[in-house]
Each structure stands twice: as C-alpha cells, then as structure tokens.
Motif scaffolding. Structure first.
Motif, PDB file in Angstrom:
ATOM      1  N   LEU A  15       0.840  -1.186   0.000  1.00 47.63           N
ATOM      2  CA  LEU A  15       0.000   0.000   0.000  1.00 47.63           C
ATOM      3  C   LEU A  15       0.883   1.246   0.000  1.00 47.63           C
ATOM      4  CD1 LEU A  15      -2.928   1.128   0.303  1.00 47.63           C
ATOM      5  CD2 LEU A  15      -2.599   0.993   2.783  1.00 47.63           C
ATOM      6  N   LYS A  16       0.550   2.227  -0.877  1.00 44.06           N
ATOM      7  CA  LYS A  16       1.352   3.449  -0.979  1.00 44.06           C
ATOM      8  C   LYS A  16       0.659   4.656  -0.349  1.00 44.06           C
ATOM      9  CE  LYS A  16       1.416   3.328  -5.464  1.00 44.06           C
ATOM     10  NZ  LYS A  16       1.687   3.717  -6.863  1.00 44.06           N
ATOM     11  N   ASP A  17      -0.653   4.612  -0.234  1.00 43.50           N
ATOM     12  CA  ASP A  17      -1.439   5.763   0.218  1.00 43.50           C
ATOM     13  C   ASP A  17      -1.430   5.837   1.756  1.00 43.50           C
ATOM     14  OD1 ASP A  17      -3.778   7.323   1.070  1.00 43.50           O
ATOM     15  OD2 ASP A  17      -4.281   7.374  -1.062  1.00 43.50           O
ATOM     16  N   LEU A  18      -0.781   6.862   2.297  1.00 42.88           N
ATOM     17  CA  LEU A  18      -0.638   6.970   3.751  1.00 42.88           C
ATOM     18  C   LEU A  18      -1.966   7.257   4.448  1.00 42.88           C
ATOM     19  CD1 LEU A  18       2.740   8.911   4.154  1.00 42.88           C
ATOM     20  CD2 LEU A  18       2.309   6.458   4.267  1.00 42.88           C
ATOM     21  N   LYS A  19      -2.849   7.982   3.787  1.00 41.50           N
ATOM     22  CA  LYS A  19      -4.153   8.279   4.404  1.00 41.50           C
ATOM     23  C   LYS A  19      -4.957   6.991   4.570  1.00 41.50           C
ATOM     24  CE  LYS A  19      -7.745  10.724   5.778  1.00 41.50           C
ATOM     25  NZ  LYS A  19      -8.748   9.688   5.947  1.00 41.50           N
ATOM     26  N   VAL A 172      -3.552   2.436  -5.647  1.00 46.92           N
ATOM     27  CA  VAL A 172      -2.819   2.856  -4.436  1.00 46.92           C
ATOM     28  C   VAL A 172      -1.838   1.785  -3.963  1.00 46.92           C
ATOM     29  CG1 VAL A 172      -4.658   4.420  -3.708  1.00 46.92           C
ATOM     30  CG2 VAL A 172      -4.652   2.054  -2.877  1.00 46.92           C
ATOM     31  N   PHE A 173      -1.600   0.774  -4.782  1.00 48.55           N
ATOM     32  CA  PHE A 173      -0.704  -0.325  -4.417  1.00 48.55           C
ATOM     33  C   PHE A 173       0.484  -0.410  -5.371  1.00 48.55           C
ATOM     34  CE2 PHE A 173      -4.863  -1.684  -2.887  1.00 48.55           C
ATOM     35  CZ  PHE A 173      -4.586  -2.217  -1.638  1.00 48.55           C
ATOM     36  N   VAL A 179      -7.559  -6.738  -8.782  1.00 47.04           N
ATOM     37  CA  VAL A 179      -8.892  -6.640  -8.184  1.00 47.04           C
ATOM     38  C   VAL A 179      -8.926  -5.483  -7.202  1.00 47.04           C
ATOM     39  CG1 VAL A 179      -9.392  -9.114  -8.387  1.00 47.04           C
ATOM     40  CG2 VAL A 179      -8.235  -8.252  -6.342  1.00 47.04           C
ATOM     41  N   LYS A 180     -10.133  -5.034  -6.870  1.00 47.16           N
ATOM     42  CA  LYS A 180     -10.290  -4.019  -5.836  1.00 47.16           C
ATOM     43  C   LYS A 180     -10.154  -4.674  -4.458  1.00 47.16           C
ATOM     44  CE  LYS A 180     -13.044  -0.575  -8.260  1.00 47.16           C
ATOM     45  NZ  LYS A 180     -12.628  -1.015  -9.584  1.00 47.16           N
TER      46      LYS A 180
END
Length: 274
Positions: A15-19, A172-173, A179-180
């Motif tokens: 995962l890249k999205d910190l939020k 975001v990965f 897939v979601k």
C-alpha cells in the motif's frame, strides 16, 4: 534504506497511500486497551501508525527482506518482530495468552486461511480488522439470500459481527492488484456456544456450500452414508433416513439458511444420527 521488492509468491501488494494506511490502522480502535498483532506489515506503511497508539504492538512477517527493513526502519519494534509463518503459529504464545486485535493488509492468497485460524482462536481475538480482496470481504459480510453468501459468511457470522467499512482501489498499491480491495471489521458477538455439535456444524456448512446448486437433501446425503457405513462396520443396523429427509428444510439450498437455521439443522442431524 533499500526498499523491499514485492514478491508475487507471497501475494505482496504494498500500500502506498498513507491516508488509507492510517484509516486501516485506526480500525483497531474499535477494541481499545488491548495489544495489536499485525500480519504481513511489509515495509510498515500501517505499522508506523499502529506504534503511535498507546498499546503493545507486534508484527508477524515471513519475508526476510521485509523483516530486515522493519528492524532498521522501526527501532521501537525491537523484540516485537516475529519472523514466522502466521498460519503455523500458536497464537496463545504471542501475548502470553492475553487477548489482542488482529489486523493487517492481508496477503490475498491466504486471507481465507487467516480467518479460519482466527476462528480457531476466537476466544483470544475480540476484534479482527484489515484489508482483503473486495470479493472476499463481500462474501464475509453477505447475508442469507445473497449470491456471495457462503462458508466464510456463516462460520464467521456465527461468532463475529461483520462491518464492511470501505473499498480501496487498485492504483494505491505497488504493484497494483488486478482486483479491488476492501477494509472490514469483525467484532466478537455475545455468542459463547452455538448450542450444537460445533465440529458437525462446520462440516454441514462446508458440505452444503460445496454443492450450493443442490438442495440440502442431496448435498447432505453423503453425511448419512458415512454414518451408515460406520454402523455397518460395527455390525449395527443401518437406519432409514427417508422420513427425516422429507422435512421441508431439505427443499432449500444453503444460501437460504441463516446461521440460526444451520444450528437448528445441525441439532436435527445430530439427533437423527444418534
């Protein structure tokens, strides 16, 4: 510090999205004041938020590169990085037999196995949160009558209240999965006992859903055949189950039965087999 390359055979999608990572980490707050065990922390995108909480945190990671990265990046985790295969662990040993929250960005290829293990240790895990494949999350949260309602739905909902929290998109990965994803929370309900033979309950649920297009009458017959074979081996008379199988419930298919219905069915089968 050298970053970790995601490994396909471990089902790693970092995962890249910190939020989003913080939002997932905050799901553990549903069960405050107890330790947290994170499965598959990777490079610690969630871990960094978990260790800010005022509670013990341990992580379990099987990838040696990730373990090396975590040791260098998070000195606060010293002594709390478990380089093990989660599926082979005795979870009673993690926090000395104390309860804990289970969380993580779970590897998609073993998420169902993780939750079956959670059920084996349900008395230790009052809350389980985290991110999994959207399809699996929908299956766990589904109710009777839904096409996605199945084995995981029944076995988990027998012991846990399930909340589907939010959907996470692929971009975001690293690497993006095909897939979601979705974040769910499972919180132990008040059930202490199902009031039935729990091993048989599990067997009936799995047997019925493994042949979900059949009516219960046809899918459950092999259970009676097994019992009759054991009777014959003992030199006992074989029982005629035809009258029992005329019960109206056997006209239904498994997705039509609630958890309560499966418990009632298990008790009826137990009585018939005795």
């Amino acid at each position: 510090m050298k970053s970790v390359k995601p490994k396909k055979f471990l089902g790693q999608h970092f995962l890249k999205d910190l939020k989003i990572a913080q939002d997932i980490a905050d799901t553990v707050d549903a069960c405050p004041n107890i330790p947290v065990l994170e499965v598959g922390p990777g490079m610690g995108v969630m871990t960094q938020f978990l260790i800010q909480k005022d509670r013990p945190v341990k992580v379990v990671e099987i990838d040696y590169e990730s373990v090396a990265y975590l040791k260098e990046a998070f000195p606060a985790l010293q002594g709390n990085i478990l380089e093990q295969d989660f599926l082979k662990m005795d979870l009673r040993e993690v926090f000395g037999g104390s309860s804990f929250v289970l969380t993580g960005n779970y590897p998609y290829n073993i998420s169902s196995q993780i939750f079956f293990k959670m059920l084996d240790y349900k008395e230790l895990i009052p809350c389980c949160t985290g991110m999994i494949q959207k399809e699996v999350a929908e299956r766990i949260a589904a109710g009777p009558g839904s096409k996605t309602y199945g084995i995981l739905s029944v076995l988990i909902q027998a012991w846990y209240h399930v909340d589907y929290l939010f959907t996470v998109h692929e971009h975001v990965f690293n690497p993006p999965p095909k897939v979601k994803s979705a974040v769910i929370r499972m919180t132990r309900n008040a059930t202490e006992s199902l009031g039935c033979d729990e091993a048989l309950f599990k067997k009936i649920v799995k047997t019925c859903f493994n042949q979900r297009r059949k009516t219960l009458r046809n899918s459950i017959k092999p259970l009676f055949a097994e019992a009759d074979q054991r009777r014959q081996q003992k030199g006992e008379a074989v029982k005629d189950h035809s009258v029992f199988l005329q019960n109206e419930i056997f006209n239904k298919r498994p997705e039509q039965l609630s958890v309560t219905d499966f418990i009632a069915l298990t008790n009826a089968v137990t009585q018939e087999l005795s």
